[in-house]
Every structure is written in structure tokens, then in C-alpha cells.
Design a protein around this motif. Structure first.
Motif, PDB file in Angstrom:
ATOM      1  N   SER A  13       0.837  -1.206   0.000  1.00  0.00           N
ATOM      2  CA  SER A  13       0.000   0.000   0.000  1.00  0.00           C
ATOM      3  C   SER A  13       0.868   1.250   0.000  1.00  0.00           C
ATOM      4  N   ASN A  14       2.038   1.195   0.608  1.00  0.00           N
ATOM      5  CA  ASN A  14       2.962   2.328   0.614  1.00  0.00           C
ATOM      6  C   ASN A  14       3.450   2.626  -0.803  1.00  0.00           C
ATOM      7  N   HIS A  15       3.796   1.578  -1.532  1.00  0.00           N
ATOM      8  CA  HIS A  15       4.260   1.732  -2.911  1.00  0.00           C
ATOM      9  C   HIS A  15       3.140   2.303  -3.785  1.00  0.00           C
ATOM     10  N   GLN A  17       0.660   4.133  -2.784  1.00  0.00           N
ATOM     11  CA  GLN A  17       0.475   5.522  -2.359  1.00  0.00           C
ATOM     12  C   GLN A  17       1.540   6.428  -2.977  1.00  0.00           C
ATOM     13  N   GLN A  18       2.777   5.955  -3.012  1.00  0.00           N
ATOM     14  CA  GLN A  18       3.858   6.738  -3.622  1.00  0.00           C
ATOM     15  C   GLN A  18       3.589   6.972  -5.117  1.00  0.00           C
ATOM     16  N   ASN A  20       0.684   6.838  -6.651  1.00  0.00           N
ATOM     17  CA  ASN A  20      -0.478   7.723  -6.769  1.00  0.00           C
ATOM     18  C   ASN A  20      -0.084   9.181  -6.556  1.00  0.00           C
ATOM     19  N   SER A  21       0.833   9.421  -5.647  1.00  0.00           N
ATOM     20  CA  SER A  21       1.227  10.793  -5.317  1.00  0.00           C
ATOM     21  C   SER A  21       1.923  11.490  -6.488  1.00  0.00           C
ATOM     22  N   ILE A  22       2.500  10.726  -7.408  1.00  0.00           N
ATOM     23  CA  ILE A  22       3.152  11.334  -8.574  1.00  0.00           C
ATOM     24  C   ILE A  22       2.274  11.250  -9.826  1.00  0.00           C
ATOM     25  N   GLY A  23       0.999  10.864  -9.625  1.00  0.00           N
ATOM     26  CA  GLY A  23       0.062  10.832 -10.739  1.00  0.00           C
ATOM     27  C   GLY A  23       0.219   9.633 -11.656  1.00  0.00           C
TER      28      GLY A  23
END
Length: 103
Positions: A13-15, A17-18, A20-23
Motif C-alpha cells: 500500500s505504501n508503494h 500511495q507513492q 499515486n502521489s506522482i500521478g
């Protein structure tokens, strides 16, 4: 690879999220469809209708996409959610029916 891992549910989930954060785009086909839909919404805002024709030079790509939506609809291969989205902006499914109504 990230898309494949995501589909297999093997990304943390961390990966996710990362990314997703950069689109990060998980589904290219869905992304492309949404981009064309947004272009159609812009076209409608400018012209007052969704009748985009392939032969209009500046709208060739959008016109082709619009035609493909009509063809998919006729073949019953367009998802209900996409039909709903297109209906929500007054999409014309049958040009012939529409033109005869306006004569």
C-alpha cells in the motif's frame, strides 16, 4: 511492471500511495477514454452540442473517438457507466434520428 504487480495485488500500500502521489496512471485505456470525454465536454461547452465529425480537420481525433463510441454502443460493447457519462452531457447516439428531428 508496476501495473502488472498492482493487478496481481502484490504491491504494498505504501508503494501504491507513492505512485499515486506522482500521478501514476494505472489503466492507460481508462485514462485515454477519460481524456477524450473531457475533450468532448470542452467541445460541447464551446459549440453547444456533441456532434463532432471526423472530417473536421481540427477535430479529427475527437470525431473518430465519438464515432467509435456510437459503434461500441450499437454493438452493445460500451459499458453502462460510459453510456451514463455520455448521456449526462447530451450525447447524440444516432445522427440520422437527430438530424430528422431538427428538420
Amino acid at each position: 511492471k508496476q501495473r502488472m504487480f498492482y493487478k496481481r495485488n502484490t504491491l504494498s500500500s505504501n508503494h501504491i500511495q507513492q505512485l499515486n502521489s506522482i500521478g501514476f496512471i494505472w489503466d492507460h485505456l481508462e485514462h485515454a477514454w477519460n481524456e477524450r470525454f473531457d475533450q468532448l465536454c470542452t467541445f460541447k461547452a464551446q459549440h453547444g452540442h456533441c456532434l463532432v465529425f471526423q472530417y473536421e480537420a481540427q477535430y479529427t481525433t475527437l470525431g473518430r473517438w465519438v464515432n467509435n463510441q456510437r459503434e461500441s454502443y450499437k454493438k452493445n460493447t460500451l459499458s453502462a457507466s460510459r453510456i451514463e457519462q455520455l448521456n449526462s452531457i447530451g450525447f447524440i447516439w444516432a445522427i440520422r434520428d437527430h438530424s430528422s428531428e431538427n428538420e
